[in-house]
Design a protein around this motif. Structure first.
Motif, mmCIF file in Angstrom:
data_model
loop_
_atom_site.group_PDB
_atom_site.id
_atom_site.type_symbol
_atom_site.label_atom_id
_atom_site.label_comp_id
_atom_site.label_asym_id
_atom_site.label_seq_id
_atom_site.Cartn_x
_atom_site.Cartn_y
_atom_site.Cartn_z
ATOM 1 N N LEU A 19 -9.374 -57.039 -43.344
ATOM 2 C CA LEU A 19 -10.471 -57.418 -43.220
ATOM 3 C C LEU A 19 -11.278 -58.346 -43.995
ATOM 4 C CD1 LEU A 19 -11.433 -53.689 -42.036
ATOM 5 C CD2 LEU A 19 -11.005 -55.323 -40.495
ATOM 6 N N LYS A 20 -11.308 -58.306 -45.276
ATOM 7 C CA LYS A 20 -11.812 -59.162 -46.072
ATOM 8 C C LYS A 20 -11.506 -60.433 -45.919
ATOM 9 C CE LYS A 20 -13.430 -56.075 -49.785
ATOM 10 N NZ LYS A 20 -15.015 -56.667 -49.566
ATOM 11 N N ALA A 21 -9.869 -60.697 -45.684
ATOM 12 C CA ALA A 21 -9.465 -62.013 -45.358
ATOM 13 C C ALA A 21 -9.887 -62.584 -43.978
ATOM 14 C CB ALA A 21 -7.868 -61.828 -45.424
ATOM 15 N N LYS A 22 -10.016 -61.979 -43.217
ATOM 16 C CA LYS A 22 -10.513 -62.342 -41.608
ATOM 17 C C LYS A 22 -11.753 -62.840 -41.823
ATOM 18 C CE LYS A 22 -11.118 -60.563 -36.931
ATOM 19 N NZ LYS A 22 -10.899 -59.497 -36.175
ATOM 20 N N LYS A 23 -12.775 -62.282 -42.570
ATOM 21 C CA LYS A 23 -14.257 -62.593 -42.980
ATOM 22 C C LYS A 23 -14.200 -63.962 -43.712
ATOM 23 C CE LYS A 23 -18.381 -61.007 -44.909
ATOM 24 N NZ LYS A 23 -18.928 -62.168 -45.214
ATOM 25 N N ALA A 24 -13.485 -63.842 -44.472
ATOM 26 C CA ALA A 24 -13.187 -65.376 -45.431
ATOM 27 C C ALA A 24 -12.851 -66.281 -44.608
ATOM 28 C CB ALA A 24 -12.618 -64.889 -46.515
ATOM 29 N N LEU A 25 -11.743 -66.164 -43.878
ATOM 30 C CA LEU A 25 -11.145 -67.010 -43.097
ATOM 31 C C LEU A 25 -12.155 -67.863 -42.171
ATOM 32 C CD1 LEU A 25 -7.609 -66.078 -42.463
ATOM 33 C CD2 LEU A 25 -8.035 -68.282 -43.433
ATOM 34 N N SER A 26 -13.018 -66.460 -41.588
ATOM 35 C CA SER A 26 -14.156 -67.159 -40.583
ATOM 36 C C SER A 26 -15.146 -67.907 -41.134
ATOM 37 C CB SER A 26 -14.623 -66.016 -39.945
ATOM 38 O OG SER A 26 -15.678 -65.237 -40.926
ATOM 39 N N GLU A 27 -15.300 -68.234 -42.387
ATOM 40 C CA GLU A 27 -16.219 -68.949 -43.023
ATOM 41 C C GLU A 27 -15.432 -70.221 -43.482
ATOM 42 O OE1 GLU A 27 -17.361 -66.263 -46.170
ATOM 43 O OE2 GLU A 27 -18.542 -64.867 -44.831
ATOM 44 N N MET A 28 -14.334 -70.334 -43.230
ATOM 45 C CA MET A 28 -13.578 -71.516 -43.623
ATOM 46 C C MET A 28 -13.289 -72.642 -42.619
ATOM 47 S SD MET A 28 -11.091 -69.683 -46.210
ATOM 48 C CE MET A 28 -10.143 -71.114 -46.658
ATOM 49 N N ALA A 29 -13.096 -73.859 -42.843
ATOM 50 C CA ALA A 29 -12.911 -74.901 -42.059
ATOM 51 C C ALA A 29 -11.284 -74.763 -41.770
ATOM 52 C CB ALA A 29 -13.163 -76.203 -42.640
ATOM 53 N N SER A 30 -10.964 -75.552 -40.487
ATOM 54 C CA SER A 30 -9.630 -75.356 -40.049
ATOM 55 C C SER A 30 -8.640 -76.361 -41.169
ATOM 56 C CB SER A 30 -9.398 -76.159 -38.589
ATOM 57 O OG SER A 30 -8.173 -76.205 -38.182
ATOM 58 N N GLY A 31 -7.487 -75.787 -41.492
ATOM 59 C CA GLY A 31 -6.727 -76.304 -42.437
ATOM 60 C C GLY A 31 -6.885 -76.135 -43.849
ATOM 61 N N GLU A 32 -8.015 -75.242 -44.158
ATOM 62 C CA GLU A 32 -8.185 -74.868 -45.354
ATOM 63 C C GLU A 32 -7.334 -73.568 -45.752
ATOM 64 O OE1 GLU A 32 -12.595 -76.151 -46.671
ATOM 65 O OE2 GLU A 32 -12.531 -74.175 -45.866
ATOM 66 N N VAL A 33 -6.967 -73.531 -47.102
ATOM 67 C CA VAL A 33 -6.381 -72.370 -47.513
ATOM 68 C C VAL A 33 -6.920 -71.400 -48.331
ATOM 69 C CG1 VAL A 33 -4.253 -72.087 -48.803
ATOM 70 C CG2 VAL A 33 -4.160 -73.950 -47.828
ATOM 71 N N LEU A 34 -6.628 -70.199 -48.004
ATOM 72 C CA LEU A 34 -7.131 -68.751 -48.393
ATOM 73 C C LEU A 34 -6.182 -68.261 -49.501
ATOM 74 C CD1 LEU A 34 -9.313 -66.593 -48.696
ATOM 75 C CD2 LEU A 34 -8.529 -65.551 -46.729
ATOM 76 N N LYS A 35 -6.518 -67.967 -50.596
ATOM 77 C CA LYS A 35 -5.726 -66.883 -51.512
ATOM 78 C C LYS A 35 -5.963 -65.496 -51.355
ATOM 79 C CE LYS A 35 -3.962 -66.683 -56.192
ATOM 80 N NZ LYS A 35 -4.003 -67.179 -57.770
ATOM 81 N N VAL A 36 -5.180 -64.780 -51.292
ATOM 82 C CA VAL A 36 -5.653 -63.352 -51.165
ATOM 83 C C VAL A 36 -4.741 -62.569 -52.445
ATOM 84 C CG1 VAL A 36 -5.946 -61.212 -50.013
ATOM 85 C CG2 VAL A 36 -6.217 -63.355 -48.861
ATOM 86 N N VAL A 37 -5.199 -61.999 -53.268
ATOM 87 C CA VAL A 37 -4.660 -61.143 -54.157
ATOM 88 C C VAL A 37 -4.759 -59.676 -54.022
ATOM 89 C CG1 VAL A 37 -4.356 -60.707 -56.770
ATOM 90 C CG2 VAL A 37 -5.253 -63.013 -56.155
ATOM 91 N N ALA A 38 -3.886 -59.004 -53.804
ATOM 92 C CA ALA A 38 -3.793 -57.631 -53.569
ATOM 93 C C ALA A 38 -2.944 -56.795 -54.275
ATOM 94 C CB ALA A 38 -3.463 -57.462 -52.089
ATOM 95 N N THR A 39 -3.064 -55.366 -54.261
ATOM 96 C CA THR A 39 -2.217 -54.424 -55.123
ATOM 97 C C THR A 39 -1.555 -53.503 -54.183
ATOM 98 O OG1 THR A 39 -4.185 -53.124 -55.715
ATOM 99 C CG2 THR A 39 -3.321 -54.532 -57.450
ATOM 100 N N ASP A 40 -1.889 -53.608 -52.779
ATOM 101 C CA ASP A 40 -1.290 -52.679 -51.955
ATOM 102 C C ASP A 40 0.038 -53.206 -51.324
ATOM 103 O OD1 ASP A 40 -0.800 -51.021 -49.715
ATOM 104 O OD2 ASP A 40 -2.354 -51.564 -48.430
ATOM 105 N N PRO A 41 1.134 -52.502 -51.805
ATOM 106 C CA PRO A 41 2.480 -53.224 -51.281
ATOM 107 C C PRO A 41 2.633 -53.184 -49.740
ATOM 108 C CG PRO A 41 2.829 -50.905 -52.459
ATOM 109 C CD PRO A 41 1.342 -51.244 -52.143
ATOM 110 N N GLY A 42 1.910 -52.588 -49.063
ATOM 111 C CA GLY A 42 2.016 -52.778 -47.393
ATOM 112 C C GLY A 42 1.270 -54.066 -47.095
ATOM 113 N N SER A 43 0.572 -54.597 -48.127
ATOM 114 C CA SER A 43 -0.221 -56.021 -47.844
ATOM 115 C C SER A 43 0.873 -57.156 -47.412
ATOM 116 C CB SER A 43 -1.006 -56.260 -48.704
ATOM 117 O OG SER A 43 -0.467 -56.929 -49.869
ATOM 118 N N VAL A 44 1.837 -57.003 -48.022
ATOM 119 C CA VAL A 44 3.229 -58.012 -47.518
ATOM 120 C C VAL A 44 3.201 -58.192 -45.939
ATOM 121 C CG1 VAL A 44 5.412 -58.520 -47.746
ATOM 122 C CG2 VAL A 44 4.065 -57.860 -49.857
ATOM 123 N N ARG A 45 3.745 -56.804 -45.510
ATOM 124 C CA ARG A 45 4.056 -56.634 -44.189
ATOM 125 C C ARG A 45 2.628 -57.004 -43.254
ATOM 126 N NH1 ARG A 45 5.562 -51.913 -44.868
ATOM 127 N NH2 ARG A 45 3.856 -50.737 -44.116
#
Length: 75
Positions: A19-45
């Motif tokens: 959800l946080k990634a979705k919100k951050a991406l919505s505020e970014m321009a096309s082609g920009e890169v978002l880095k997400v740091v997580a501790t939830d092992p399920g986040s990979v999938r």
């Protein structure tokens, strides 16, 4: 990898990193890169499925020291 924006979702469990990634991406321009740091092992999938469903590109995933790093390119 170079990111235009970074969000820290350490300590958060599904679905909050997505959800946080979705919100951050919505505020970014096309082609920009978002880095997400997580501790939830399920986040990979979760981020693999999120990229497929939204059309954003999952550029890279890595893990070290119980942390998972995801790079997404905004579609």
């Amino acid at each position: 990898m170079e990111a235009n924006k970074e969000i820290d979702t350490r300590g958060l469990n599904c679905p909050l990193p997505i959800l946080k990634a979705k919100k951050a991406l919505s505020e970014m321009a096309s082609g920009e890169v978002l880095k997400v740091v997580a501790t939830d092992p399920g986040s990979v999938r979760d981020f693999q499925a999120f990229a497929r469903q939204t059309g954003n590109e999952l550029v890279e995933q890595s893990s070290a020291n119980d942390e998972f790093v995801h790079y997404l390119r905004r579609r």
